[in-house]
Design an enzyme around this catalytic site. Structure first.
Site: not given
Ligand SMILES: [Mg+2]
Ligand SMILES: [Zn+2]
Lengths: 490, 487, 100
Positions: B179, B155, B78
């Site tokens: 997330s 997210s 990420k």
């Protein structure tokens, strides 16, 4: 101009009456740690730009603070030395504001729960009086970086070497009533910090700075609106800035104006304070507990350990010097100002005349060092040598007058006083027969004066003493000269 | 090649160690997947050369018999994790050119254990969002439906989409209020948020420091166990890192749940949940009962207030954490004649709308006069929420809830920020309490979209969480592959 | 907490934007104000909770703040510190002139 000679320090004579100053100080003391408060970069002074900067100090994304144990210990030590309450649980908060030399966009500080709470210290004033000043709190915080505004016409240059250096902010209560008291307070704090080794107290390098909160009021009235003068880095400037700021406020109030609470800067070239231009931006620091740090907790036994290791502090030392050496309170307070002074004094005065040693150290040694522009640590005269000099005076080997000559030679050559006395043959002459010879010589050389004296002009006695001393090149023992002359001139 | 993509992490690891496959071929297969699925927009940065180099190094170790736990496994990272010499943007324009000179602890742990980096995965800007629509470089598309552009969740939307699309064998994520778990649920994969303090936050772009936790997104529960084994660990550089050893999670895969007590909180089924999710939630309860667990109704009375508390605390911390993006030391600067103007233009231009909204909210709730009413109040409610869990864990071992109130939604359909926030209604409470949670897929809804179920364990009981999740995984037998996955 | 509909107005939004150093284009201000009011209205639900005897919770970790020893083991990396800087000169970061 008003005649201010009869006013008390810290009082200002206005048209409407006498104004009194109310002063509170925030001292920022840099902790004498090797590394920074929350990073492993060096905290040393004077390196090349951005040399002592870690990724944490530069607030790179994802960087986190880890606290320095030594700094916590120094804060506790200082708290104990300020007779203050130690808070075994304290909290680090973020103080949020934007500034070019504040990389995180916040300063890590302590707001609602500081590491040290209320305390008090005794401050020695110039007139020998003492006063007690309350301590509101002491907290740990990060220093900011440095912006240079004079390198480029339209740019500022940023150096983060100081960013994150550990500071203790020591906040006084508004107990101070004159600029001189403020100066004495800073001196005392600095002295305590040096005794315990928490801060080197070097004001030129910025290791110790003060923000001064100043307001004025008529005696007995409520506190007035205060202004904060930022970042003063000498005791002289502190005194000047407070005096001129208080006068400025009195002028405004006397003309019916009001004081705006604001932050001001002291201009050393004009000796006056001026408003900071960035003030129109109302601050709202949005303090909140730093979620990267947990509450700081330590045990009572850890505090006790630190307490036991604390060195003897100035107040207690002062009492001891007065008792053990019989010196005046005034002399003692000068000697305890610095740990180095006391150590020197105690060595020099050990087993000798304490009063005489104090006199020689404070008047002669301090004076000579000042004249030669030397720091105390650079003194050519060691404590052993000063002590020896005192012994030579006390046991009559040399007179006080000769001692001064020996002393200045000691300043120059670093030799021991006995060596100098021997080399130059300066031993005092106390032998009656030798002195009688000199007296006879003086009498025969000044027969006219002898007659005047004998016919009642008593004042001439001093003249004869002087002549004998001169003839002995100062080595004759004045007491013996006096005694023998009196007998001779009967 | 497709057979390589069929292997999950545990299987691939076994095949690598048995020298049935090489890391180079596995890595190349994934690099090809990345290009085959590039229209999903999951990757922001692909580091092909580095991946090949690392794969070759792994192959050497495999041949020499020095294989480490994740040797040769190609993973995606990420973009919230700082990666040395690899652009790290947090999906924000303000960091568009930022190249860290350092490696986050969690990713370093992965490389130390032999994993191979494929690239950086898109996410909501600064991890603020639940649909991956706030990413500066555009939406990520959920690979699940081919005919409709659905949200992968957020997210960690890029991470979830990549694992579901088989363009990464596993991925890292960060979870602040859901997330990891919410996008895992939307993409039909497993997402684990460990206990706060389990994974170091050092080197991860901070959103909300008291909530942020890194964790894995994987195909299976065992894959998650293997990944977390490597990611977790005490780190002296993070003062909030827990100095507690985590047991080897692989030892807990087959412990079963006989005699364990599963709490079913009544507050999680009240309003706005889709019917399909309710059905699968009930099925999940039945499966666990069938495997020998005792099902106990419980109450977490302050659940309703978790989301409002979260939307005070997280923005407050974020407003301060994001102050460092000022155009002075890194990032995109907008030139101006004064410093303040430079700040305002740089930040006004560099941050997207959602980030700006949260900074504004955060600044407001901390500002003088409002601090007590908002921030302090939220912190008090946070304590009540934590105490709710503490009370329940006196009676049960794990808590079972749906992961999300709905399955994935179409991109661009939820415009109102507040509606978007409601996505995290089931994940936020555990975040506020710092508890470990896992979301795993248990079935598909009527439109063929995956449904995730969440298990929440007590602090630092990741091992038990894995045992329980594994039982649920086996019972559910979810073995669908996304329509848009690489084949 | 104040009335839900008008918790913040445009002047307040301007003030908060200034504190946050965010340039908000004039055209966006009204919708931003609306969004903020919606969010603040939503979080105002917390008013219903009785927290009169509740201590605020800042951190969920149970452990004490760890302390590190006072060693210099970082720094001397000016090149790395300055590497991503939009503008630097002779080892300094450079910004538009600051007026004190
Ligand atoms: Mg101050
Ligand atoms: Zn301060």
């Amino acid at each position: 101009m008003n005649d201010t000679s009869t006013l008390k320090l810290g009082h200002i004579q206005g048209e409407t009456g006498i104004w009194e100053m109310v002063i509170g100080l925030e001292i920022h003391a840099q902790i004498s740690s090797k590394s920074k408060l929350f990073s492993g970069a060096s905290a040393s002074f004077g390196s090349e730009a951005n040399r002592n900067v870690s990724l944490v100090d530069a607030a790179m994304p994802g960087m986190l603070p880890v606290i320095n144990e030594f700094c916590v210990e120094q804060a506790v030590k200082t708290g104990l030395a300020l007779n203050a309450k130690i808070n075994n649980v304290s909290v680090f908060d973020r103080k949020n504001y934007f500034y070019a030399d504040l990389p995180q966009g916040y300063q890590i500080s302590q707001f609602t729960k500081p590491i040290v709470g209320e305390g008090e210290i005794i401050v020695d004033l110039d007139d020998g009086e003492q006063t007690t000043i309350g301590i509101e709190r002491l907290h740990l915080e990060q220093d900011a970086g440095k912006s240079l505004h004079d390198q480029h016409p339209t740019k500022s240059y940023i150096d983060l070497n100081r960013t994150g250096v550990a500071l203790m902010e020591i906040v006084s209560k508004p107990d101070i009533r004159s600029p001189q008291e403020a100066g004495a307070y800073v001196k005392k704090i600095r002295s305590i910090l040096r005794y315990i080794g928490a801060c080197d107290g070097n004001m030129e390098e910025g290791s110790l700075r003060a923000d001064c909160n100043v307001s004025v009021r008529k005696s007995g009235e409520e506190f007035g609106t205060r202004c904060e003068i930022k970042n003063l880095n000498s005791i002289r400037f502190i005194i000047q800035a407070i005096q001129s700021e208080a006068e400025r406020q009195v002028d405004i109030l006397e003309e019916g104006g009001t004081i705006d609470q604001e932050t001001r800067l002291f201009d050393t070239s004009t000796g006056e304070t001026r408003s900071m231009r960035s003030k129109e931006d109302a601050h709202d620091y949005r303090y909140f507990p730093d979620p990267d740090l947990l509450p700081l907790e330590f045990s009572e036994s850890w505090v006790q350990d630190i307490k036991e290791k604390l060195p003897e502090l100035p107040d207690s030392l002062k009492k001891r010097l007065i008792k053990d050496f019989g010196i005046t309170s005034y002399d003692a307070s000068i000697l305890v100002e610095e740990k180095d002074y006391v150590d020197f004094y105690q060595q020099a005065a050990n087993g000798r005349d304490g009063k005489l040693t104090a006199n020689w150290m404070i008047t002669e040694l301090f004076g000579a060092l000042k004249k030669d522009n030397l720091s105390f640590l650079e003194s050519p005269i060691t404590s052993e040598n000063l002590g020896e000099l005192i012994s030579l005076i006390s046991n009559g080997t040399i007179s006080g007058k000769i001692a001064k000559e020996v002393f200045s030679e000691m300043m120059k050559s670093k030799k021991s006083p006995s060596e100098i006395v021997k080399e130059k043959g300066l031993e005092q002459v106390s032998d009656d027969s030798e002195i009688l010879k000199l007296i006879d010589q003086v009498i025969s050389d000044n027969q006219d004066k002898v007659n005047e004296y004998l016919s009642g002009k008593d004042k001439l006695f001093g003249f004869f003493v002087g002549q004998v001393m001169k003839l002995s090149q100062g080595k004759a023992n004045p007491g013996v000269v006096n005694k023998l002359l009196k007998e001779k001139l009967k | 090649m497709s057979e390589l993509l069929d292997l999950n992490l545990v299987e691939a690891s076994k095949a690598l160690k048995n020298k049935e496959i090489s890391s180079l071929e596995l890595t190349k297969a994934y690099l090809k997947s990345i290009s085959d699925t590039s229209s999903l927009g999951a990757y922001l940065e692909i580091v092909e050369d580095k991946a090949i180099t690392m794969a070759k190094e792994s192959d050497k170790k495999l041949i020499d018999g020095n294989a480490r736990p994740l040797e040769g496994i190609p993973v995606g990272i990420k973009d919230m994790f700082c990666t040395k010499d690899i652009k790290t943007t947090a999906s924000s324009k303000i960091l568009e050119n930022f190249i860290p000179t350092y490696e986050s602890t969690v990713t370093q742990n992965l490389w130390n254990d032999g994993a191979v980096i494929l690239g950086k995965l898109s996410c909501d800007e600064f991890a603020m969002g639940s649909s991956n629509e706030t990413a500066a470089k555009g939406n990520v598309i959920n690979p699940w439906l081919k005919n409709k552009k659905m949200s992968p969740g957020g997210s960690s939307g890029g991470s979830a989409a990549a694992v579901a699309a088989r363009s990464a064998l596993a991925a890292t994520g960060t979870d602040t209020g859901g997330s990891i778990r919410q996008p895992a649920a939307f993409c039909g994969i497993t997402g684990l948020k460990p206990t706060y303090g389990r994974c170091s936050r050092w080197g991860i772009v901070a959103f909300s420091s008291s909530l942020d936790q890194a964790g894995p997104l994987t195909r299976t529960v065992s894959d998650a166990a293997l990944m977390l084994n490597s990611m977790a660990g005490y780190d002296q550089k993070d003062s909030t890192s827990a100095n507690l050893k985590m047991p080897d999670l692989m030892d807990y895969l087959d412990k079963g749940i006989k005699g364990k007590k599963i709490g079913i909180p009544k507050e999680y089924t009240q309003n706005g949940i889709s019917e399909d999710i309710v059905n699968f939630y009930e099925k999940s309860i039945a499966w666990l009962r069938d495997e020998g667990a005792e099902i106990i109704p419980v109450s977490l009375p302050h659940t309703k207030y978790a989301l409002p508390a979260y939307y005070i605390i997280a923005p407050a911390e974020a407003s301060s954490n994001l102050a460092r993006y000022d155009g002075v030391r890194y990032g995109a600067r907008q030139e101006a004649s004064s410093l303040d103007e430079m700040y305002e233009l740089t930040r006004g231009n560099g941050f997207g709308d959602e980030v700006k909204r949260r900074i504004m909210i955060g600044t407001y709730v901390l500002s003088s006069g409002y601090y007590d009413a908002y921030y302090l109040k939220a912190q008090k409610v946070r304590r009540l929420i934590k105490e709710d869990f503490e009370n329940v864990y006196k009676k049960v071992d794990y808590i079972l809830t749906p992961s999300t109130p709905t399955t994935s939604f179409e991109l661009g359909k939820k415009q109102d920020p507040l509606t978007m926030y409601l996505n995290d209604i089931f994940t936020v409470p555990a975040s506020l309490a710092g508890l470990p949670g896992i979301s795993l897929p248990v079935g598909l809804d009527k439109s063929g979209l995956p449904i995730g179920i969440q298990l929440i364990a007590n602090s630092f009981d990741e091992a038990g969480l894995i045992s329980t999740a594994r039982v649920l995984e086996m019972s559910a037998g979810f073995n669908f592959i996304a329509d848009g996955a690489a084949k | 907490m104040p009335n839900k509909d008008t918790i913040v107005d445009v002047p307040t939004v301007n003030k908060i934007a200034r504190l946050s150093r965010l340039d908000i284009p004039e055209v966006n201000k009204e919708s931003l104000t609306n969004d903020l009011n919606n969010i603040l209205g939503f979080v105002a639900q917390l008013d219903e909770v009785d927290t009169s005897n509740v201590e605020p919770l800042a951190s969920v970790t149970g452990h004490k703040l760890p302390l590190r020893s006072d060693d210099v083991n970082d720094g001397n990396i000016e090149d790395l510190v300055l590497k991503n800087a939009p503008e630097s000169s002779s080892g300094f970061f450079v910004v538009p002139k600051v007026i004190e």
